[in-house]
Design an enzyme around this catalytic site. Structure first.
Site, PDB file in Angstrom:
ATOM      1  N   ASP A  12      21.099  41.236 -74.719  1.00 13.43           N
ATOM      2  CA  ASP A  12      22.207  40.309 -74.486  1.00 13.43           C
ATOM      3  C   ASP A  12      22.853  40.485 -73.114  1.00 13.43           C
ATOM      4  OD1 ASP A  12      23.345  42.893 -75.373  1.00 13.43           O
ATOM      5  OD2 ASP A  12      25.249  41.830 -75.222  1.00 13.43           O
ATOM      6  N   ASP A  50      24.170  46.796 -79.491  1.00 12.71           N
ATOM      7  CA  ASP A  50      25.499  46.185 -79.386  1.00 12.71           C
ATOM      8  C   ASP A  50      25.426  44.811 -78.719  1.00 12.71           C
ATOM      9  OD1 ASP A  50      27.423  48.695 -79.988  1.00 12.71           O
ATOM     10  OD2 ASP A  50      25.758  49.358 -78.740  1.00 12.71           O
ATOM     11  N   ASP A  57      17.923  45.604 -78.096  1.00 11.36           N
ATOM     12  CA  ASP A  57      19.205  46.226 -77.819  1.00 11.36           C
ATOM     13  C   ASP A  57      20.004  46.234 -79.129  1.00 11.36           C
ATOM     14  OD1 ASP A  57      21.530  47.096 -76.223  1.00 11.36           O
ATOM     15  OD2 ASP A  57      22.264  45.067 -76.590  1.00 11.36           O
TER      16      ASP A  57
END
Length: 234
Positions: free
Chosen positions: A178, A13, A11
């Site tokens: 995250d 961001d 991922d």
């Protein structure tokens, strides 16, 4: 010692780059131009995950005390989205920074022969700008943004495409993210998922999502690499 994974998908961001401050700047630039009050940094953090378009919709729904569906269907939304696009393109890379050990970890993994893919729900034009600003573009074998395919995370299509494209078995692939969206994406694709605790995840603890492992930072990905390969990327 052989490398533990042949393919790792990341991922963006909240995983590789802290981008929330500049996203908040762009949202508030847009809201100010419309005569609305600003939203807080924490609110923006909690809205991150489904792409900047959905984040803007969430902000407008809150300020207008309406539903996200009504915002999407509003005649004025296209113009607002275009306004936001100008602000965010200008803001991309201005207040973001790499999390610890990101660059050296990606370099070490690539040196060890691991195929690296970026998979984000951020729209492609913004993804490319952020990667270019931070010098990460050359480290990835493929970049899948929120508008690359007809569907985006947590749909597993992007993962399936990479497994087929690079000829990697599911058990040799890892997803690193995250948020619950990243964990769901990996689960839907049938691949292992490791999660970082410092990202956004809509304000919820990452442990609640049930990843296979929670790691403190990206350096955990290099602990099982062959010594020479890990050293080469340092």
């Amino acid at each position: 010692m052989p490398r533990p994974f042949d393919l790792i998908l990341f991922d963006l961001d909240g995983t590789l780059i802290e981008t929330a401050p500049e996203i908040a700047d762009a949202v508030n630039d847009t809201l100010t131009a419309l005569g609305h009050p600003a939203v807080s940094q924490q609110e923006v953090n909690d809205w991150i995950g489904h792409g900047t378009r959905e984040l803007l919709i969430q902000a407008l729904a809150k300020l207008l005390n309406t539903t996200t569906q009504q915002v999407r269907e509003a005649e004025a939304f296209a113009a607002i989205e275009a306004e936001f696009g100008l602000h965010y393109q200008r803001r991309c890379g201005t207040r973001s920074h790499l999390y610890p050990h990101v660059r050296e970890t990606l370099q070490a993994l690539r040196a060890a022969g691991v195929t690296l893919v970026l998979m984000t729900n951020k729209e492609g034009r913004y993804t490319q700008t952020v990667l270019d600003v931070h010098g990460l573009t050359p480290l990835f074998h493929r970049v899948i943004s929120g508008d690359t395919l007809p569907v985006k995370k947590p749909d597993p299509a992007g993962v399936h495409d990479c497994l087929q494209r690079f000829g990697v078995a599911r058990e040799r692939a890892l997803f690193v993210g995250d948020s619950s969206i990243d964990v769901a994406t990996a689960r839907n694709a049938g691949v292992t998922v490791w999660a970082l605790p410092y990202g956004y995840n809509m304000g919820e603890p990452i442990e609640a999502c049930g990843p296979d492992r929670v790691i403190p930072d990206l350096s955990a990905l290099t602990t099982q690499l062959p010594v020479r390969a890990a050293a080469a990327g340092a």
